[in-house]
Design a protein around this motif. Sequence first.
Motif, PDB file in Angstrom:
ATOM      1  N   GLY A   1       0.845  -1.183   0.000  1.00  0.00           N
ATOM      2  CA  GLY A   1       0.000   0.000   0.000  1.00  0.00           C
ATOM      3  C   GLY A   1       0.882   1.236   0.000  1.00  0.00           C
ATOM      4  N   ALA A   2       0.268   2.398   0.041  1.00  0.00           N
ATOM      5  CA  ALA A   2       1.036   3.644   0.023  1.00  0.00           C
ATOM      6  C   ALA A   2       1.883   3.794   1.288  1.00  0.00           C
ATOM      7  CB  ALA A   2       0.089   4.833  -0.119  1.00  0.00           C
TER       8      ALA A   2
ATOM      9  N   ASN B   1       0.862   1.585   4.486  1.00  0.00           N
ATOM     10  CA  ASN B   1       0.735   0.279   5.130  1.00  0.00           C
ATOM     11  C   ASN B   1       0.487  -0.801   4.091  1.00  0.00           C
ATOM     12  OD1 ASN B   1       0.992   1.282   7.732  1.00  0.00           O
ATOM     13  ND2 ASN B   1      -1.189   1.647   7.938  1.00  0.00           N
ATOM     14  N   GLY B   2       1.020  -1.980   4.368  1.00  0.00           N
ATOM     15  CA  GLY B   2       0.757  -3.137   3.528  1.00  0.00           C
ATOM     16  C   GLY B   2      -0.061  -4.144   4.310  1.00  0.00           C
ATOM     17  N   THR B   3      -0.650  -5.104   3.601  1.00  0.00           N
ATOM     18  CA  THR B   3      -1.416  -6.167   4.231  1.00  0.00           C
ATOM     19  C   THR B   3      -0.634  -7.464   4.103  1.00  0.00           C
ATOM     20  OG1 THR B   3      -3.483  -5.071   3.666  1.00  0.00           O
ATOM     21  CG2 THR B   3      -3.616  -7.399   4.201  1.00  0.00           C
ATOM     22  N   VAL B   4      -0.482  -8.156   5.231  1.00  0.00           N
ATOM     23  CA  VAL B   4       0.232  -9.425   5.256  1.00  0.00           C
ATOM     24  C   VAL B   4      -0.737 -10.495   5.719  1.00  0.00           C
ATOM     25  CG1 VAL B   4       2.194 -10.693   6.223  1.00  0.00           C
ATOM     26  CG2 VAL B   4       2.382  -8.224   5.811  1.00  0.00           C
ATOM     27  N   LYS B   5      -0.912 -11.534   4.907  1.00  0.00           N
ATOM     28  CA  LYS B   5      -1.785 -12.653   5.268  1.00  0.00           C
ATOM     29  C   LYS B   5      -0.912 -13.817   5.708  1.00  0.00           C
ATOM     30  CE  LYS B   5      -5.658 -11.400   2.343  1.00  0.00           C
ATOM     31  NZ  LYS B   5      -6.633 -11.143   3.357  1.00  0.00           N
ATOM     32  N   VAL B   6      -1.286 -14.420   6.857  1.00  0.00           N
ATOM     33  CA  VAL B   6      -0.513 -15.508   7.440  1.00  0.00           C
ATOM     34  C   VAL B   6      -1.437 -16.695   7.686  1.00  0.00           C
ATOM     35  CG1 VAL B   6       0.935 -16.223   9.376  1.00  0.00           C
ATOM     36  CG2 VAL B   6       1.054 -13.859   8.539  1.00  0.00           C
TER      37      VAL B   6
ATOM     38  N   THR C   1       3.236  -1.343   8.545  1.00  0.00           N
ATOM     39  CA  THR C   1       3.844  -0.339   7.676  1.00  0.00           C
ATOM     40  C   THR C   1       4.710  -0.990   6.601  1.00  0.00           C
ATOM     41  OG1 THR C   1       5.810  -0.055   9.048  1.00  0.00           O
ATOM     42  CG2 THR C   1       3.897   1.365   9.551  1.00  0.00           C
ATOM     43  N   GLU C   2       4.816  -0.313   5.496  1.00  0.00           N
ATOM     44  CA  GLU C   2       5.709  -0.772   4.421  1.00  0.00           C
ATOM     45  C   GLU C   2       7.149  -0.832   4.935  1.00  0.00           C
ATOM     46  OE1 GLU C   2       5.282  -1.933   1.328  1.00  0.00           O
ATOM     47  OE2 GLU C   2       3.129  -1.879   1.617  1.00  0.00           O
ATOM     48  N   GLU C   3       7.508   0.096   5.823  1.00  0.00           N
ATOM     49  CA  GLU C   3       8.848   0.095   6.400  1.00  0.00           C
ATOM     50  C   GLU C   3       9.096  -1.187   7.200  1.00  0.00           C
ATOM     51  OE1 GLU C   3      11.779   2.916   9.116  1.00  0.00           O
ATOM     52  OE2 GLU C   3       9.649   3.415   8.975  1.00  0.00           O
ATOM     53  N   ALA C   4       8.091  -1.640   7.966  1.00  0.00           N
ATOM     54  CA  ALA C   4       8.228  -2.870   8.743  1.00  0.00           C
ATOM     55  C   ALA C   4       8.358  -4.083   7.829  1.00  0.00           C
ATOM     56  CB  ALA C   4       7.040  -3.040   9.685  1.00  0.00           C
TER      57      ALA C   4
END
Length: 68
Positions: A19-20, A22-27, A40-43
Amino acid sequence: MKLSARNQIPGRVTAITPGAVNGTVKVDIGNGIIVTASITEEAIADLHLSEGDRVTVVVKATDVLIGK
């Protein structure tokens, strides 16, 4: 990694949607259960996350809500 949070669930990353900010992570944590986290994209970059990675989902919340 040691944490005070007791709700630690092992799983495998199945998808990362950027995302701009934040991103979405599916586990996948097993038994067809997918946990989705917005981080966050940084994380994502700092953790070098990729699909297929083994990770630990850590849940730390002051409120847990259930609706029906």
